[in-house]
Design a protein around this motif. Sequence first.
Motif, PDB file in Angstrom:
ATOM      1  N   ASP A 142      66.344  48.193 -25.365  1.00  0.00           N
ATOM      2  CA  ASP A 142      66.675  47.016 -25.167  1.00  0.00           C
ATOM      3  C   ASP A 142      66.537  46.675 -23.197  1.00  0.00           C
ATOM      4  O   ASP A 142      67.049  45.534 -23.035  1.00  0.00           O
ATOM      5  CB  ASP A 142      68.125  46.874 -25.434  1.00  0.00           C
ATOM      6  N   GLY A 143      65.994  47.779 -22.852  1.00  0.00           N
ATOM      7  CA  GLY A 143      65.580  47.603 -21.131  1.00  0.00           C
ATOM      8  C   GLY A 143      64.911  46.237 -20.832  1.00  0.00           C
ATOM      9  O   GLY A 143      64.988  45.591 -20.128  1.00  0.00           O
ATOM     10  N   TYR A 144      63.942  46.097 -21.486  1.00  0.00           N
ATOM     11  CA  TYR A 144      62.739  45.283 -21.282  1.00  0.00           C
ATOM     12  C   TYR A 144      63.328  43.748 -21.367  1.00  0.00           C
ATOM     13  O   TYR A 144      63.091  42.975 -20.557  1.00  0.00           O
ATOM     14  CB  TYR A 144      61.626  45.217 -22.325  1.00  0.00           C
ATOM     15  N   ARG A 149      67.793  40.630 -14.937  1.00  0.00           N
ATOM     16  CA  ARG A 149      68.998  40.230 -15.100  1.00  0.00           C
ATOM     17  C   ARG A 149      70.022  41.295 -14.475  1.00  0.00           C
ATOM     18  O   ARG A 149      69.720  42.276 -14.032  1.00  0.00           O
ATOM     19  CB  ARG A 149      69.543  40.099 -16.802  1.00  0.00           C
ATOM     20  N   ALA A 150      71.184  40.639 -14.355  1.00  0.00           N
ATOM     21  CA  ALA A 150      72.484  41.496 -13.878  1.00  0.00           C
ATOM     22  C   ALA A 150      72.919  42.393 -14.719  1.00  0.00           C
ATOM     23  O   ALA A 150      73.579  41.963 -15.843  1.00  0.00           O
ATOM     24  CB  ALA A 150      73.635  40.449 -13.591  1.00  0.00           C
ATOM     25  N   ILE A 151      72.549  43.773 -14.469  1.00  0.00           N
ATOM     26  CA  ILE A 151      72.882  44.643 -15.609  1.00  0.00           C
ATOM     27  C   ILE A 151      74.169  45.717 -15.025  1.00  0.00           C
ATOM     28  O   ILE A 151      74.180  45.868 -13.758  1.00  0.00           O
ATOM     29  CB  ILE A 151      71.635  45.705 -15.628  1.00  0.00           C
ATOM     30  N   ALA A 164      71.106  54.696 -15.521  1.00  0.00           N
ATOM     31  CA  ALA A 164      71.069  53.956 -14.501  1.00  0.00           C
ATOM     32  C   ALA A 164      69.528  54.034 -13.887  1.00  0.00           C
ATOM     33  O   ALA A 164      69.075  53.014 -13.551  1.00  0.00           O
ATOM     34  CB  ALA A 164      72.207  54.200 -13.319  1.00  0.00           C
ATOM     35  N   HIS A 165      69.164  55.175 -13.459  1.00  0.00           N
ATOM     36  CA  HIS A 165      67.797  55.268 -12.989  1.00  0.00           C
ATOM     37  C   HIS A 165      66.662  54.770 -13.784  1.00  0.00           C
ATOM     38  O   HIS A 165      65.754  54.017 -13.105  1.00  0.00           O
ATOM     39  CB  HIS A 165      67.611  56.602 -12.664  1.00  0.00           C
ATOM     40  N   MET A 166      66.956  54.829 -15.088  1.00  0.00           N
ATOM     41  CA  MET A 166      66.093  54.313 -16.227  1.00  0.00           C
ATOM     42  C   MET A 166      65.928  52.907 -15.907  1.00  0.00           C
ATOM     43  O   MET A 166      64.928  52.100 -16.190  1.00  0.00           O
ATOM     44  CB  MET A 166      66.290  54.941 -17.596  1.00  0.00           C
ATOM     45  N   LEU A 167      66.905  52.140 -15.955  1.00  0.00           N
ATOM     46  CA  LEU A 167      67.312  50.809 -16.121  1.00  0.00           C
ATOM     47  C   LEU A 167      66.748  50.333 -14.645  1.00  0.00           C
ATOM     48  O   LEU A 167      66.240  49.035 -14.520  1.00  0.00           O
ATOM     49  CB  LEU A 167      68.605  50.466 -16.116  1.00  0.00           C
TER      50      LEU A 167
END
Length: 338
Positions: A142-144, A149-151, A164-167
């Motif tokens: 679901d990252g894409y 956006r504000a995550i 967090a680093h992946m996102l």
Amino acid sequence: MSHSSLDSELWDVIILGGGAAGLSAALILARARRRVLVLDAHRPRNRFAAHMHGVLSRDGYSPLDLVADGRREVRAVDGVIVETTVIEARAIDGVFEVVTEDGSRATGRRLIAATGARDELPDLPGLAEQWGRGVFGCPYCDGYEASGRAIGVLLGTAAGVHKAHMLRSYSSDITVFTGLAGPLPEQERLVLERRGMRLEDRPVVGVETEEDRLTGIRLDGGEVVGLDVVFAEPTLVARDETLHQLGVDRIEGPMGEWTAVDAVGRTSVPGVWAVGNSAIPSALVPLAMGSGAAAALAINGELVAEEVAAAAATVSDASSPGAAVSDASVSDAVEVSA
């Protein structure tokens, strides 16, 4: 199919669980003309998600629709699927017997566990209601869709900072909440900040929504940090009660203790296999499908080898050309199963 039919038949393979992994194995085995029984409680782990992502040719497809398609395909080649929960499994005289919640029994030559796992969410008001909608667990899934956006990243442990680093690839607007995880090592904090992420250490008390849409995370004291989407760190819990009953070996891994399998899903108990999240806790849908297919090919190879060996044993003159051909066939079948 009636329960009495389950009791009376010796199945080639019984599959516990009818998600992507179990149905993939069932489809291949049924197409190989094996007598296949799938026992499924119909509670796939990804049923909370409206869409799957990263699944070739099915990106954006409903996971429940995928299961429905798979069931139709398995039944079309004479595989049998019964919606029930298995409460017991045991080995008896070289075969496997399973007992369902209503007391029905089924016996098979091989057993595949495809019961998967479940996500145990942090006990935070509003979080479970948004699971699969505004709150997610997997950046690959679901990252894409969260790009730009504000995550919010809701850490459950200090080790969870890798999420967090992946996102970070998807957005420059990321807030990492440490309230459930406790203090982070200073080096971890500095690296997160160097990569442009904000750290919020105050206790988290709830997920905020507006008209059923996630809008942020509420902190102790009342302040709300506005967000578009949250990635949480649930605890993955194996649904492996039947594997425990059968006494399979387990191994410690990054996600805790899990069933030990070889490259094609064999467990330490001969004749018992594990696929999908039952074998690979981090497996996404394509990997779960692949593990089911790999196990099915190997199991069918074993069954072919047994059948050829049984035929070879009936040849009266072991030195005859026919017997030699049978011996070679046994070797070929074993090679297929390896």
